[in-house]
Enzyme design. Structure first.
Site, PDB file in Angstrom:
ATOM      1  N   GLY A 240       0.698  -1.260   0.055  1.00  0.00           N
ATOM      2  CA  GLY A 240       0.056   0.106  -0.063  1.00  0.00           C
ATOM      3  C   GLY A 240       0.821   1.246   0.032  1.00  0.00           C
ATOM      4  O   GLY A 240       2.122   1.278  -0.198  1.00  0.00           O
TER       5      GLY A 240
ATOM      6  N   ASP B  15      -3.794 -12.837   2.753  1.00  0.00           N
ATOM      7  CA  ASP B  15      -4.673 -12.029   3.608  1.00  0.00           C
ATOM      8  C   ASP B  15      -4.674 -12.246   4.874  1.00  0.00           C
ATOM      9  O   ASP B  15      -4.363 -13.326   5.551  1.00  0.00           O
ATOM     10  CB  ASP B  15      -6.204 -12.603   3.046  1.00  0.00           C
ATOM     11  CG  ASP B  15      -7.428 -11.680   3.447  1.00  0.00           C
ATOM     12  OD1 ASP B  15      -7.517 -11.351   4.440  1.00  0.00           O
ATOM     13  OD2 ASP B  15      -8.094 -11.296   2.308  1.00  0.00           O
ATOM     14  N   VAL B  16      -4.753 -11.250   5.707  1.00  0.00           N
ATOM     15  CA  VAL B  16      -4.517 -11.059   6.846  1.00  0.00           C
ATOM     16  C   VAL B  16      -5.751 -11.926   7.883  1.00  0.00           C
ATOM     17  O   VAL B  16      -5.581 -12.112   9.003  1.00  0.00           O
ATOM     18  CB  VAL B  16      -4.424  -9.580   7.794  1.00  0.00           C
ATOM     19  CG1 VAL B  16      -2.933  -9.175   7.302  1.00  0.00           C
ATOM     20  CG2 VAL B  16      -5.370  -8.893   7.314  1.00  0.00           C
TER      21      VAL B  16
ATOM     22  N   LEU C 222       0.226  -2.862   8.960  1.00  0.00           N
ATOM     23  CA  LEU C 222      -0.592  -1.674   8.302  1.00  0.00           C
ATOM     24  C   LEU C 222      -1.817  -2.134   7.628  1.00  0.00           C
ATOM     25  O   LEU C 222      -2.786  -1.255   7.523  1.00  0.00           O
ATOM     26  CB  LEU C 222       0.457  -1.053   7.389  1.00  0.00           C
ATOM     27  CG  LEU C 222       1.796  -0.577   7.796  1.00  0.00           C
ATOM     28  CD1 LEU C 222       2.557  -0.100   6.572  1.00  0.00           C
ATOM     29  CD2 LEU C 222       1.564   0.364   8.891  1.00  0.00           C
TER      30      LEU C 222
ATOM     31  N   ALA D 118      -5.145  -3.053   6.612  1.00  0.00           N
ATOM     32  CA  ALA D 118      -6.533  -2.392   7.078  1.00  0.00           C
ATOM     33  C   ALA D 118      -7.297  -1.895   5.860  1.00  0.00           C
ATOM     34  O   ALA D 118      -6.800  -1.448   4.967  1.00  0.00           O
ATOM     35  CB  ALA D 118      -6.486  -1.503   8.283  1.00  0.00           C
TER      36      ALA D 118
ATOM     37  N   THR E 147      -9.803   1.373   5.261  1.00  0.00           N
ATOM     38  CA  THR E 147      -9.446   2.636   5.843  1.00  0.00           C
ATOM     39  C   THR E 147     -10.518   3.656   5.626  1.00  0.00           C
ATOM     40  O   THR E 147     -10.356   4.607   6.142  1.00  0.00           O
ATOM     41  CB  THR E 147      -8.066   3.321   5.398  1.00  0.00           C
ATOM     42  OG1 THR E 147      -7.948   3.292   4.056  1.00  0.00           O
ATOM     43  CG2 THR E 147      -7.143   2.355   5.871  1.00  0.00           C
TER      44      THR E 147
ATOM     45  N   TYR F  30     -15.080   2.341  11.347  1.00  0.00           N
ATOM     46  CA  TYR F  30     -13.544   2.490  11.045  1.00  0.00           C
ATOM     47  C   TYR F  30     -12.905   2.672  12.364  1.00  0.00           C
ATOM     48  O   TYR F  30     -11.898   2.106  12.753  1.00  0.00           O
ATOM     49  CB  TYR F  30     -13.170   3.487   9.919  1.00  0.00           C
ATOM     50  CG  TYR F  30     -11.805   3.487   9.952  1.00  0.00           C
ATOM     51  CD1 TYR F  30     -10.840   2.636   9.460  1.00  0.00           C
ATOM     52  CD2 TYR F  30     -11.226   4.805  10.079  1.00  0.00           C
ATOM     53  CE1 TYR F  30      -9.475   2.772   9.472  1.00  0.00           C
ATOM     54  CE2 TYR F  30      -9.614   5.017  10.213  1.00  0.00           C
ATOM     55  CZ  TYR F  30      -9.035   3.874   9.891  1.00  0.00           C
ATOM     56  OH  TYR F  30      -7.398   4.083   9.746  1.00  0.00           O
TER      57      TYR F  30
ATOM     58  N   ASN G  30      -3.910  12.376   8.857  1.00  0.00           N
ATOM     59  CA  ASN G  30      -4.356  12.362   7.355  1.00  0.00           C
ATOM     60  C   ASN G  30      -2.751  12.049   6.525  1.00  0.00           C
ATOM     61  O   ASN G  30      -2.212  13.136   6.714  1.00  0.00           O
ATOM     62  CB  ASN G  30      -5.002  13.366   6.746  1.00  0.00           C
ATOM     63  CG  ASN G  30      -6.339  13.158   7.304  1.00  0.00           C
ATOM     64  OD1 ASN G  30      -6.700  13.294   8.509  1.00  0.00           O
ATOM     65  ND2 ASN G  30      -7.462  13.075   6.599  1.00  0.00           N
TER      66      ASN G  30
END
Length: 376
Positions: free
Chosen positions: A10, A62-63, A82, A84, A86, A187, A216
């Site tokens: 990502g 895949d987690v 990391l 997720a 989002t 989230y 951000n």
């Protein structure tokens, strides 16, 4: 040292991978190459993936699958988690999916750490400022206030600023780590649970844990096609396609924008610090920037004569203001962001202008929220 980065293909993960390789680490990436981030043909077309291809030990997985964790965790010394989903707005109608990836995925990691043989000594979790909800405010008569969600009736009347139950307007303050946690989006709830799981379980099995509550994150290299996250990508697509900008609320809602290089540096400082254990840190700049100011700055650097329209629309689950108190990260991690907002936007727009910038599927995401009653 061998480092496993989940979500390592990502935006943050790919930049982090390259930086760690420069520093001599061995990097393994576990990523499912989600089409929403990487496109429909990610293994051939995703710039983020291409940046790390052949440089890291890449595992497409895949987690949420224990078998993938077992494969990825072998001979690793630390995990930077990391991976997720989002999108704040999207999380309000894809509840099961967000909970599965963010919460169950983290639970599977911890289950492996507790029950399987490994050599993991540290876990770093990417958390979010979303855990604070509306954050920290002040009123001269009331002192410090932690407001809950904004009143829907007030927002429908165009009154967007945070008020207390008596109607007094509150002043936003930088949010510190001891602030009340009361997330208002699915989230945000999943990120809070992630933190609690990691901190509780890791301490019980003598693994150091650090959670970083990112503001951000933006910058050169971010996905330009994901309409559910990344206001800079959305605005850039609209501006460069000569579309007028539609600004939610009154444009005065604000965020803390941190450049990718500084975000990566915060993770590396956390990884290499051997004194800090089981701590949570805010990672941002401590500077509040309104969405209207962001739009005007992008328009300036793209040199496009488009209109900026204030629509008064608003999304359920959006917060009004949030910017970080980073004094703890400064003290404990020696984290000092180097890239100013103006410099960061200049770098970002210079990079975007070199890309093949198509139209982002932003209207599709708006229609989805309207259908679910989440966009007013």
């Amino acid at each position: 040292m061998n480092i496993l980065i989940t979500g390592g293909a990502g935006f943050i993960g790919s930049n982090l991978s390259l930086r760690l390789l420069e520093k001599g680490y061995q990097v393994t990436v576990l990523d499912n190459l989600l089409p929403q981030v990487h496109g429909e043909n990610p293994e051939e077309e995703s710039p983020l993936f291409q940046n790390i291809l052949g440089k890291v030990n890449f595992i497409k997985g895949d987690v949420t699958k224990k078998s993938d964790w077992l494969k990825a965790i072998k001979q690793q010394d630390s995990i930077i988690h990391l991976a997720a989903l989002t999108g704040t707005g999207q999380s309000m109608y894809q509840i099961d999916k967000y909970t599965d990836v963010n919460v169950s995925g983290t639970a599977k990691m911890l289950d492996v750490l507790v029950n399987e043989n490994h050599q993991i000594k540290k876990v770093i979790l990417a958390s979010s400022r979303a855990v604070y909800g509306e954050g920290k405010y002040f009123h001269k008569d009331l002192g410090i206030v932690y407001p809950k969600s904004r009143n829907l009736e007030n927002m429908e009347k165009g009154e967007f600023e945070i008020k207390n139950e008596s109607g007094k307007t509150l002043k936003p303050l930088p949010t510190d780590e001891s602030s009340l946690l009361q997330p208002i989006s699915v989230y945000g709830i999943t990120k809070q649970i992630q933190e609690q799981l990691v901190m509780s379980v890791c301490s019980s099995v003598n693994i150091d844990a650090i959670a970083l509550r990112f503001q951000n994150v933006y910058g050169a290299g971010q996905s330009l096609q994901n309409p559910y996250t990344g206001i800079l990508s959305i605005f850039s697509s609209q501006i460069l396609n000569d579309e007028n900008l539609n600004i939610f609320e009154d444009g005065e809602e604000s965020r803390d924008f941190i450049y990718i290089d500084d975000a990566v540096e915060a993770i590396i400082l956390s990884l290499e610090n051997t004194d800090v254990k089981n701590k949570v840190f805010n990672i941002g700049t401590g500077v509040s920037t309104t969405v209207l100011e962001l739009a005007k700055t992008l328009k300036k650097y793209y040199n496009k004569d488009i209109e900026i329209n204030i629509s008064g629309q608003f999304r359920i689950g959006d917060i009004r203001h949030n910017f970080a108190d980073i004094s703890l990260a400064q003290e404990k991690l020696s984290f000092f962001p180097k890239v100013s907002f103006e410099e960061g936007i200049r770098k970002f727009t210079t990079w975007v202008l070199k890309q093949n910038m198509g139209k982002i599927k932003y209207n599709q995401s708006l229609h989805e929220m309207i259908e679910k009653g989440l966009l007013k």
